[in-house]
Design a protein around this motif. Structure first.
Motif, mmCIF file in Angstrom:
data_model
loop_
_atom_site.group_PDB
_atom_site.id
_atom_site.type_symbol
_atom_site.label_atom_id
_atom_site.label_comp_id
_atom_site.label_asym_id
_atom_site.label_seq_id
_atom_site.Cartn_x
_atom_site.Cartn_y
_atom_site.Cartn_z
ATOM 1 N N GLU A 50 0.824 -1.177 -0.159
ATOM 2 C CA GLU A 50 0.003 -0.049 0.090
ATOM 3 C C GLU A 50 0.873 1.293 0.029
ATOM 4 O O GLU A 50 0.359 2.216 -0.582
ATOM 5 C CB GLU A 50 -0.870 -0.195 1.235
ATOM 6 N N HIS A 51 2.371 1.155 0.667
ATOM 7 C CA HIS A 51 3.002 2.368 0.589
ATOM 8 C C HIS A 51 3.640 2.540 -0.802
ATOM 9 O O HIS A 51 3.705 3.625 -1.146
ATOM 10 C CB HIS A 51 3.918 2.315 1.718
ATOM 11 N N THR A 53 2.345 1.604 -3.604
ATOM 12 C CA THR A 53 1.456 2.204 -4.560
ATOM 13 C C THR A 53 1.083 3.572 -4.405
ATOM 14 O O THR A 53 1.171 4.463 -5.218
ATOM 15 C CB THR A 53 -0.020 1.293 -4.273
ATOM 16 N N THR A 54 1.175 3.980 -3.131
ATOM 17 C CA THR A 54 0.727 5.440 -2.663
ATOM 18 C C THR A 54 2.012 6.439 -3.348
ATOM 19 O O THR A 54 1.746 7.309 -3.974
ATOM 20 C CB THR A 54 0.783 5.712 -1.157
ATOM 21 N N TYR A 58 1.661 9.153 -6.424
ATOM 22 C CA TYR A 58 2.263 10.312 -6.232
ATOM 23 C C TYR A 58 3.259 10.980 -7.281
ATOM 24 O O TYR A 58 3.205 12.035 -7.911
ATOM 25 C CB TYR A 58 2.744 10.596 -4.842
ATOM 26 N N VAL A 142 6.000 11.323 4.548
ATOM 27 C CA VAL A 142 4.696 10.698 4.705
ATOM 28 C C VAL A 142 4.050 11.616 5.927
ATOM 29 O O VAL A 142 4.445 11.219 6.959
ATOM 30 C CB VAL A 142 4.485 9.231 4.840
ATOM 31 N N ASP A 177 -5.226 6.120 8.251
ATOM 32 C CA ASP A 177 -4.235 6.070 7.400
ATOM 33 C C ASP A 177 -4.471 6.473 6.036
ATOM 34 O O ASP A 177 -3.769 6.927 5.147
ATOM 35 C CB ASP A 177 -3.892 4.734 7.279
ATOM 36 N N ASN A 178 -5.896 6.426 5.566
ATOM 37 C CA ASN A 178 -6.476 7.028 4.481
ATOM 38 C C ASN A 178 -6.189 8.484 4.196
ATOM 39 O O ASN A 178 -6.212 8.949 2.790
ATOM 40 C CB ASN A 178 -7.911 6.657 4.118
ATOM 41 N N GLN A 181 -0.467 11.990 3.546
ATOM 42 C CA GLN A 181 -0.362 12.806 2.296
ATOM 43 C C GLN A 181 1.168 12.660 2.165
ATOM 44 O O GLN A 181 1.981 12.886 3.052
ATOM 45 C CB GLN A 181 -0.571 14.472 2.820
#
Length: 220
Positions: A50-51, A53-54, A58, A142, A177-178, A181
């Motif tokens: 998940e990190h 993909t984030t 970005y 983050v 967590d959603n 940024q």
């Protein structure tokens, strides 16, 4: 030896003082060799999916067309986001130190420019990632933005009436967590001072956090 340096030149003391005044290295964008990149990718931990993909989203949002490392086959000369990143507890920007909240809460409180909303916000640095990209070690932060209070609750405190204080009051409970940024070091505006208030402060029926960005005097 220190004595020899002082005896050899009348400027010896000045040189030593200048050395001590040098700011820490700025790790926001540090060139690295292919050998160094290989060592980083060998030793750095793998980012959770998940990190990863984030971060990928970005980079694509900022116009850098990186591809997922599992998106095979890769066309020639593709930009591939590696799955590993260094996870330092702090970074330096000029002569300022910024830390993850778990490492040092005071140094993790920042005012920053949110590239998504294009607004200035406040929050805590949750994580710091250093990733080798295109021959340089780049730093990403983050940030967990502060949770805004309902308008009427925020109005109970005096800060809206005195904008010169550069202060506001926010919910002490963190966002989930959603809401995390990703920003870059250039998006940091300044450190914050923070003060945790118990339930009932200013008649607000919950724990709150007063944040002040008056440390921003045109420098980080």
């Amino acid at each position: 030896m220190l004595k020899d340096r002082l005896d050899a030149s009348p400027d010896g003391l000045a040189e030593i003082l200048q050395e001590n005044e040098k700011p820490p290295a700025d790790y926001a964008h540090s060139p690295v060799s292919p050998v160094e990149i290989a060592a980083i990718l060998k030793n750095a931990p793998i980012l959770p999916p998940e990190h990863y993909t984030t971060l990928l989203l970005y980079l694509q949002f900022t116009g850098r067309q990186y591809r997922h490392y599992l998106q095979l086959p890769h066309p020639p000369k593709s930009l591939i986001l590696p799955p590993r990143a260094e996870l330092p507890g702090q970074m330096h920007r000029g002569d300022r130190t910024f830390s993850c909240q778990k490492a040092h809460e005071g140094n993790s409180a920042i005012q920053f420019y949110n590239p998504n909303s294009r607004e200035y916000e406040t929050g805590f640095i949750e994580m710091i990632w250093r990733v080798p990209l295109e021959g340089a070690l780049e730093t990403f932060l983050v940030v967990r933005p502060h949770r805004r209070l309902p308008f009427l609750s925020e109005a109970e405190a005096p800060f809206q009436r005195y904008p010169g204080f550069m202060t506001r009051i926010v919910d002490a409970d963190p966002l989930d967590d959603n809401a995390l940024q990703i920003i870059e070091p250039t998006h940091i505006i300044t450190h914050l001072t923070t003060f945790r208030c118990p339930e009932g402060t200013y008649s607000i029926p919950q724990k709150t956090l007063v944040v002040c960005w008056a440390l921003n005097r045109g420098r980080r």
